[in-house]
Design a protein around this motif. Structure first.
Motif, PDB file in Angstrom:
ATOM      1  N   ASN A 104       0.815  -1.231  -0.073  1.00 42.69           N
ATOM      2  CA  ASN A 104       0.080  -0.021   0.015  1.00 42.69           C
ATOM      3  C   ASN A 104       0.940   1.307   0.023  1.00 42.69           C
ATOM      4  O   ASN A 104       1.811   1.145   0.665  1.00 42.69           O
ATOM      5  CB  ASN A 104      -0.919  -0.165   1.205  1.00 42.69           C
ATOM      6  N   PRO A 105       0.350   2.494  -0.661  1.00 37.69           N
ATOM      7  CA  PRO A 105       1.056   3.475  -0.585  1.00 37.69           C
ATOM      8  C   PRO A 105       1.230   4.230   0.874  1.00 37.69           C
ATOM      9  O   PRO A 105       2.076   5.147   0.878  1.00 37.69           O
ATOM     10  CB  PRO A 105       0.686   4.375  -1.744  1.00 37.69           C
ATOM     11  N   ASP A 106       0.266   4.054   1.690  1.00 40.72           N
ATOM     12  CA  ASP A 106       0.404   4.490   2.925  1.00 40.72           C
ATOM     13  C   ASP A 106       1.100   3.773   3.816  1.00 40.72           C
ATOM     14  O   ASP A 106       0.565   3.394   5.332  1.00 40.72           O
ATOM     15  CB  ASP A 106      -1.189   4.933   3.413  1.00 40.72           C
ATOM     16  N   THR A 107       2.065   3.341   3.646  1.00 40.31           N
ATOM     17  CA  THR A 107       2.990   2.342   4.369  1.00 40.31           C
ATOM     18  C   THR A 107       4.347   2.810   4.458  1.00 40.31           C
ATOM     19  O   THR A 107       4.974   3.583   3.726  1.00 40.31           O
ATOM     20  CB  THR A 107       3.229   0.800   3.945  1.00 40.31           C
ATOM     21  N   GLU A 108       5.346   2.738   5.658  1.00 40.10           N
ATOM     22  CA  GLU A 108       6.539   2.906   5.901  1.00 40.10           C
ATOM     23  C   GLU A 108       7.255   1.542   6.338  1.00 40.10           C
ATOM     24  O   GLU A 108       6.961   1.185   7.227  1.00 40.10           O
ATOM     25  CB  GLU A 108       6.730   4.034   6.748  1.00 40.10           C
ATOM     26  N   VAL A 109       8.386   1.146   5.465  1.00 42.51           N
ATOM     27  CA  VAL A 109       8.941   0.217   5.842  1.00 42.51           C
ATOM     28  C   VAL A 109      10.078   0.341   6.822  1.00 42.51           C
ATOM     29  O   VAL A 109      10.603   1.292   6.714  1.00 42.51           O
ATOM     30  CB  VAL A 109       9.775  -0.536   4.678  1.00 42.51           C
ATOM     31  N   ILE A 110      10.072  -0.480   8.099  1.00 44.19           N
ATOM     32  CA  ILE A 110      10.890  -0.325   9.200  1.00 44.19           C
ATOM     33  C   ILE A 110      12.226  -1.111   8.805  1.00 44.19           C
ATOM     34  O   ILE A 110      12.020  -2.317   8.756  1.00 44.19           O
ATOM     35  CB  ILE A 110      10.370  -0.838  10.335  1.00 44.19           C
TER      36      ILE A 110
END
Length: 318
Positions: free
Chosen positions: A94-100
């Motif tokens: 999804n575009p509303d994600t941030e990978v940690i």
């Protein structure tokens, strides 16, 4: 080796951050990857930003809003038709994600070392760090009568909710599940080729559920909590709150028909008509009494819209 597909609609700032974190996660991994963004006719300058800031990202302009399934299918068909690059794994993100951190290399390595697994997904977190529910069991017929309906609003932590959302299992333990929320799914290409693409009849919601039901025939679906991704849940769909409610129930009815047949789908539709008629009467009464009239007016409008969608011509069974 890894194809990353992101379907976007009017979330320019979020997709900018998403791609930056994807690149950071894979920077020193030695993994060959490509990013494909399908833009569902955004009007916020998303495509200009991507072509300016991320020239290595392949941008596919859909020309209209194809939804989650249709947008991903567009990219998957292009990917599978190519001869120049044979991705073994595909990440739907999804575009509303941030990978940690190294979440993406972890997921790739997991698939490489577990050939019996078809799908792997991370632990999702809200922006404040709390864990987001993402593990699921396949829905029993009763689920359709309470999930995101007035029944759930009035009894949020009932035992059926807890079981369906795997609340009886620890969220910090690797485990096999029936399906995972579709914000970040890494799928083995060979499983996709055997199970087929997503069902584009689901414009929004339930598409990942139905797809993973098919994928599970070709491998295990695994929740991997050591890999973590932040998910700003619903940032595209929150732009259309009433339509989001309609699309959720439309997709759920369609899934009920596909999975359990017309009889259950009709029973669920009749229940929803009764439940939202009752909600309409309750909210109208509160409005007449002068209680938070702006809120009541919005809820009355939502109930009217949903009832029209449920009872309109051609909508007896979606």
């Amino acid at each position: 080796m890894l194809a990353i597909i992101i379907v976007s609609w009017n979330v320019r700032t979020l997709i900018d951050r998403c791609i930056a974190t994807v690149q950071a996660s894979l920077a020193d991994s030695g993994i060959d990857y490509r990013i494909m963004v399908v833009d569902n006719a955004s009007t916020d300058g998303t495509t200009v930003l991507l072509r300016t800031r991320y020239p290595g990202v392949e941008v596919i302009e859909a020309g209209r809003n194809l939804g989650f399934a249709g947008g991903n299918n567009l990219a998957l068909r292009r990917l599978f038709a190519r001869n120049d690059w044979n991705a073994r794994y595909v990440l739907l993100l999804n575009p509303d994600t941030e990978v940690i951190g190294d979440a993406l290399p972890q997921m790739v390595r997991y698939l490489e070392t577990h050939p019996e697994v078809a799908v792997v997904g991370p632990r999702l977190r809200y922006p404040d760090g709390t864990v987001q529910s993402s593990r699921r069991r396949f829905p029993t017929p009763g689920v359709f009568f309470w999930e995101s309906t007035p029944l759930e609003w009035r009894w949020t932590n009932n035992p059926w909710v807890q079981y369906y959302r795997c609340a009886d299992l620890p969220d910090n333990r690797e485990q096999a599940v029936d399906w995972l929320v579709g914000a970040a799914l890494m799928v083995r290409r060979s499983a996709i080729e055997r199970a087929g693409l997503l069902d584009a009849g689901f414009l929004l919601y339930s598409e990942e559920l139905e797809w993973q039901q098919r994928l599970k025939a070709y491998g295990r679906i695994t929740y991997l909590p050591t890999a973590e991704i932040v998910h700003h849940e619903g940032r595209s769909s929150e732009q259309i709150p009433i339509r989001r409610l309609i699309l959720f129930h439309r997709s759920r009815l369609r899934y009920a028909r596909v999975r359990y047949g017309d009889r259950l789908a009709q029973a669920v539709r009749m229940f929803l008509l009764a439940a939202y008629t009752a909600e309409l009467l309750i909210e109208s009464g509160k409005w007449l009494l002068g209680h938070r009239r702006d809120l009541r007016a919005r809820r009355v409008a939502a109930c009217f819209a949903l009832l029209r969608a449920l009872s309109g011509p051609g909508n007896e069974v979606w």
